[in-house]
Scaffold this active site. Sequence first.
Site, PDB file in Angstrom:
ATOM      1  N   SER A 277       0.809  -1.110   0.086  1.00 19.01           N
ATOM      2  CA  SER A 277       0.036  -0.149  -0.078  1.00 19.01           C
ATOM      3  C   SER A 277       0.855   1.320   0.044  1.00 19.01           C
ATOM      4  O   SER A 277       0.689   2.263  -0.766  1.00 19.01           O
ATOM      5  CB  SER A 277      -0.975  -0.007   1.341  1.00 19.01           C
ATOM      6  OG  SER A 277      -0.371  -0.325   2.476  1.00 19.01           O
ATOM      7  N   HIS A 307      -1.899  -9.003   1.705  1.00 15.75           N
ATOM      8  CA  HIS A 307      -1.621  -7.682   2.379  1.00 15.75           C
ATOM      9  C   HIS A 307      -2.799  -7.241   3.657  1.00 15.75           C
ATOM     10  O   HIS A 307      -3.018  -8.190   4.499  1.00 15.75           O
ATOM     11  CB  HIS A 307      -1.428  -6.561   1.376  1.00 15.75           C
ATOM     12  CG  HIS A 307      -0.826  -5.326   2.072  1.00 15.75           C
ATOM     13  ND1 HIS A 307      -0.279  -5.256   3.242  1.00 15.75           N
ATOM     14  CD2 HIS A 307      -0.572  -4.201   1.416  1.00 15.75           C
ATOM     15  CE1 HIS A 307       0.258  -4.037   3.209  1.00 15.75           C
ATOM     16  NE2 HIS A 307      -0.114  -3.074   2.434  1.00 15.75           N
ATOM     17  N   HIS A 354       5.826 -12.810   6.941  1.00 11.71           N
ATOM     18  CA  HIS A 354       5.998 -11.522   6.717  1.00 11.71           C
ATOM     19  C   HIS A 354       7.239 -11.374   5.417  1.00 11.71           C
ATOM     20  O   HIS A 354       8.214 -12.228   5.536  1.00 11.71           O
ATOM     21  CB  HIS A 354       6.389 -10.803   7.752  1.00 11.71           C
ATOM     22  CG  HIS A 354       6.108  -9.152   7.466  1.00 11.71           C
ATOM     23  ND1 HIS A 354       7.087  -8.400   7.010  1.00 11.71           N
ATOM     24  CD2 HIS A 354       4.907  -8.371   7.623  1.00 11.71           C
ATOM     25  CE1 HIS A 354       6.466  -7.178   7.005  1.00 11.71           C
ATOM     26  NE2 HIS A 354       5.377  -7.187   7.356  1.00 11.71           N
ATOM     27  N   ARG A 363       3.524  -5.323  16.482  1.00  4.87           N
ATOM     28  CA  ARG A 363       2.254  -4.736  16.324  1.00  4.87           C
ATOM     29  C   ARG A 363       1.406  -5.874  16.951  1.00  4.87           C
ATOM     30  O   ARG A 363       0.226  -5.438  17.502  1.00  4.87           O
ATOM     31  CB  ARG A 363       1.911  -4.526  15.044  1.00  4.87           C
ATOM     32  CG  ARG A 363       2.616  -3.307  14.525  1.00  4.87           C
ATOM     33  CD  ARG A 363       2.510  -3.073  12.939  1.00  4.87           C
ATOM     34  NE  ARG A 363       3.095  -4.199  12.136  1.00  4.87           N
ATOM     35  CZ  ARG A 363       2.628  -4.383  10.769  1.00  4.87           C
ATOM     36  NH1 ARG A 363       1.999  -3.244  10.287  1.00  4.87           N
ATOM     37  NH2 ARG A 363       2.930  -5.415  10.088  1.00  4.87           N
ATOM     38  N   ASP A 409      -1.840  -8.651  11.553  1.00  8.83           N
ATOM     39  CA  ASP A 409      -3.443  -9.196  11.357  1.00  8.83           C
ATOM     40  C   ASP A 409      -4.025 -10.344  11.964  1.00  8.83           C
ATOM     41  O   ASP A 409      -5.009 -10.709  12.244  1.00  8.83           O
ATOM     42  CB  ASP A 409      -3.430  -9.447   9.892  1.00  8.83           C
ATOM     43  CG  ASP A 409      -3.250  -8.046   9.029  1.00  8.83           C
ATOM     44  OD1 ASP A 409      -3.599  -7.176   9.322  1.00  8.83           O
ATOM     45  OD2 ASP A 409      -2.275  -8.375   7.879  1.00  8.83           O
TER      46      ASP A 409
HETATM   47  N1  CMX Z   1       0.962 -19.911   5.331  1.00  7.13           N
HETATM   48  C1  CMX Z   1       1.535 -20.766   4.470  1.00  7.13           C
HETATM   49  N2  CMX Z   1       2.427 -20.600   3.532  1.00  7.13           N
HETATM   50  C2  CMX Z   1       2.995 -19.580   3.810  1.00  7.13           C
HETATM   51  C3  CMX Z   1       2.810 -18.812   4.772  1.00  7.13           C
HETATM   52  C4  CMX Z   1       1.700 -18.830   5.832  1.00  7.13           C
HETATM   53  N3  CMX Z   1       1.435 -18.092   6.675  1.00  7.13           N
HETATM   54  N4  CMX Z   1       3.616 -17.631   4.712  1.00  7.13           N
HETATM   55  C5  CMX Z   1       4.584 -17.900   3.846  1.00  7.13           C
HETATM   56  N5  CMX Z   1       4.108 -19.037   3.280  1.00  7.13           N
HETATM   57  C6  CMX Z   1       4.864 -19.738   2.126  1.00  7.13           C
HETATM   58  C7  CMX Z   1       4.690 -18.686   0.756  1.00  7.13           C
HETATM   59  O1  CMX Z   1       3.237 -18.832   0.440  1.00  7.13           O
HETATM   60  C8  CMX Z   1       5.508 -19.413  -0.195  1.00  7.13           C
HETATM   61  O2  CMX Z   1       5.235 -20.582  -0.601  1.00  7.13           O
HETATM   62  P1  CMX Z   1       5.549 -20.929  -2.167  1.00  7.13           P
HETATM   63  O3  CMX Z   1       6.996 -20.776  -2.483  1.00  7.13           O
HETATM   64  O4  CMX Z   1       4.889 -22.230  -2.347  1.00  7.13           O
HETATM   65  O5  CMX Z   1       4.816 -19.816  -3.137  1.00  7.13           O
HETATM   66  C9  CMX Z   1       6.797 -19.556   0.810  1.00  7.13           C
HETATM   67  O6  CMX Z   1       6.162 -19.786   2.031  1.00  7.13           O
HETATM   68  C10 CMX Z   1       7.714 -18.437   1.051  1.00  7.13           C
HETATM   69  O7  CMX Z   1       7.189 -17.346   1.487  1.00  7.13           O
HETATM   70  P2  CMX Z   1       8.117 -16.352   2.237  1.00  7.13           P
HETATM   71  O8  CMX Z   1       9.288 -16.021   1.587  1.00  7.13           O
HETATM   72  O9  CMX Z   1       8.191 -16.972   3.627  1.00  7.13           O
HETATM   73  O10 CMX Z   1       7.072 -15.063   2.415  1.00  7.13           O
HETATM   74  P3  CMX Z   1       6.683 -14.035   1.289  1.00  7.13           P
HETATM   75  O11 CMX Z   1       7.629 -12.874   1.657  1.00  7.13           O
HETATM   76  O12 CMX Z   1       6.829 -14.468   0.001  1.00  7.13           O
HETATM   77  O13 CMX Z   1       5.277 -13.560   1.468  1.00  7.13           O
HETATM   78  C11 CMX Z   1       3.388 -13.136   3.099  1.00  7.13           C
HETATM   79  C12 CMX Z   1       4.913 -12.846   2.898  1.00  7.13           C
HETATM   80  C13 CMX Z   1       2.779 -12.284   4.358  1.00  7.13           C
HETATM   81  C14 CMX Z   1       2.539 -12.788   1.789  1.00  7.13           C
HETATM   82  C15 CMX Z   1       3.223 -14.460   3.459  1.00  7.13           C
HETATM   83  O14 CMX Z   1       3.763 -14.872   4.521  1.00  7.13           O
HETATM   84  C16 CMX Z   1       1.790 -14.915   3.850  1.00  7.13           C
HETATM   85  O15 CMX Z   1       1.022 -15.112   2.710  1.00  7.13           O
HETATM   86  N6  CMX Z   1       1.190 -14.865   4.920  1.00  7.13           N
HETATM   87  C17 CMX Z   1      -0.177 -14.908   5.216  1.00  7.13           C
HETATM   88  C18 CMX Z   1      -1.061 -13.727   4.618  1.00  7.13           C
HETATM   89  C19 CMX Z   1      -0.947 -12.790   5.638  1.00  7.13           C
HETATM   90  O16 CMX Z   1      -0.678 -12.743   6.677  1.00  7.13           O
HETATM   91  N7  CMX Z   1      -0.690 -11.484   5.214  1.00  7.13           N
HETATM   92  C20 CMX Z   1      -0.545 -10.319   6.141  1.00  7.13           C
HETATM   93  C21 CMX Z   1       0.960  -9.614   5.895  1.00  7.13           C
HETATM   94  C22 CMX Z   1       0.889  -8.411   6.865  1.00  7.13           C
HETATM   95  C23 CMX Z   1       0.299  -7.411   6.236  1.00  7.13           C
HETATM   96  O17 CMX Z   1       0.889  -6.997   5.128  1.00  7.13           O
HETATM   97  O18 CMX Z   1      -0.785  -6.954   6.590  1.00  7.13           O
END
Ligand code: CMX
Length: 474
Positions: A277, A307, A354, A363, A409
């Site tokens: 964002s 996000h 994250h 947070r 979150d």
């Molecule tokens: N559950 C399951 N799998 C997860 C995961 C979770 N909570 N967090 C990461 N992974 C997976 C990713 O999907 C990715 O899988 P693939 O390689 O198969 O695509 C792998 O682990 C590596 O990801 P990463 O490098 O650890 O994380 P990213 O930097 O790519 O993504 C985030 C970060 C937040 C998008 C991810 O951790 C996620 O999807 N979390 C759940 C959604 C969430 O809570 N989002 C809110 C974030 C805070 C905000 O912005 O408000």
Amino acid sequence: MAFFRSVSALSKLRSRVGQQTGLSNSVRWLQTQTSHNTDLKSELQELIPEYQERVKKLKKDYGKVELGNTTVDMVIGGMRGMTALLWLGSAVDPEEGIRFRGMSIPECQKALPTAIPGGEPLPEGILWLLLTGKIPSKEQVDSLSQELRSRATVPGFAYKAIDALPVSAHPMTQFATGVMALQVESEFQKAHQSGIHKTKYWEPTYEDCMNLIARVPAVAAYVYRRIYKDGKIIPMDDSLDYGANYSHMLGFDDPQMLEFMRLYITIHSDHEGGNVSSHTAHLVASPLSDPYLAFAAALNGLAGPLHGLANQEVLRWIRAVVAHFGTPHINEEQLKDYILKTLNSGQVVPGFGHGVLRKTDPRYTCQREFALKHLPDDPLFLLVSKLKDIVPPILTQLGKVKNPWPNVDAHSGVLLNYYGLTEENYFTVLFGVSRSFGVGPQLIWDRALGMPLERPKSVTLERLEELCAKAGSS
Ligand code: CMX
């Protein structure tokens, strides 16, 4: 060299000020920076020449200093770890989390003015801090509260634009539409069309950002009341501060909820510049699109489930767990099975992980502390507490998740739910209102510092393969 000498003198001075007061260096330094100016715009005006000088010096003398190399991983990995943005308000350390102008969340909770003794910080305080880098006094925060109230009238056509959508439209769609409609009154757009000199850009940007920040709670509350409360609108209360007023317009006047709202807005305001964002707002404003256009775009990014929408997804997921077992009192084995079921169906566990953080999000921690203080026996809070212990080892076992710990979150939904704001689809709108506090100050500084149009270089797949083949054979 003179620049580095002055930086080192500065850190020595910060450390000396620190030793004298027994507070952490960043807070002590900021406390020496306080002023008595109660008008935020005048305060900013005084600061701008100094910041312009600092940026000019960096450009002139240190433009070729390297901050790291771009790797193939970065290009095909969502630019993780690539330092590519200047962001004044805050920075995220992977281990320690967010610092707002150098201050951690607990430091902000201690130093920023509150509505009640020992209470949570008033969001107006974080806005002042993010914009000026100075800790405001209560008088300054009260004056800013008053300024925001005086700017808060939303033109009728913004409500009409929302009314043109079906009530069933997602609250974020309705909110972003209302923000887009506010753009009609952009001071920056008017000034630009009238040929304003570029050295003055920051002034109409300031007006737009302050009007935007002042008006979003009424737009956001309208969306809530329209969808969930038969359109019965509650007007603003002139005696209330920003956070309390937003809660009041939503229909929640419990003093604890007002405190939670103040804390919520403060901690969701900013999270450095690279998140979707914030980065979107900065990017969209870079060709001189006005703050409304930039912020509406930011909201559309915030509405993504990875996000800000994770806010909503967490409570939805928790409710599904409770519905599945027919009770919130679920044992560890049952929870593990449910988490594995989620993962095996190709979904993420919302609220964990994250892009930058590598520890529990502070947070999250501060919301947990709030819950421990005010709702320690709430069944959903107890469930969230269990998840913080059970989810991380399971995610770690997957072997690919870089950060298995809970993020912001993972916690907010159960708190909102406890105070009666149960409609999870609305949660990201609260996040959006808060994010205006982080995005607005940066957009003002972007214009004050003459930040250019953002235009990074891309590469084709063939060119990337060619470059990799060359690197491999050498
Ligand atoms: N559950 C399951 N799998 C997860 C995961 C979770 N909570 N967090 C990461 N992974 C997976 C990713 O999907 C990715 O899988 P693939 O390689 O198969 O695509 C792998 O682990 C590596 O990801 P990463 O490098 O650890 O994380 P990213 O930097 O790519 O993504 C985030 C970060 C937040 C998008 C991810 O951790 C996620 O999807 N979390 C759940 C959604 C969430 O809570 N989002 C809110 C974030 C805070 C905000 O912005 O408000």
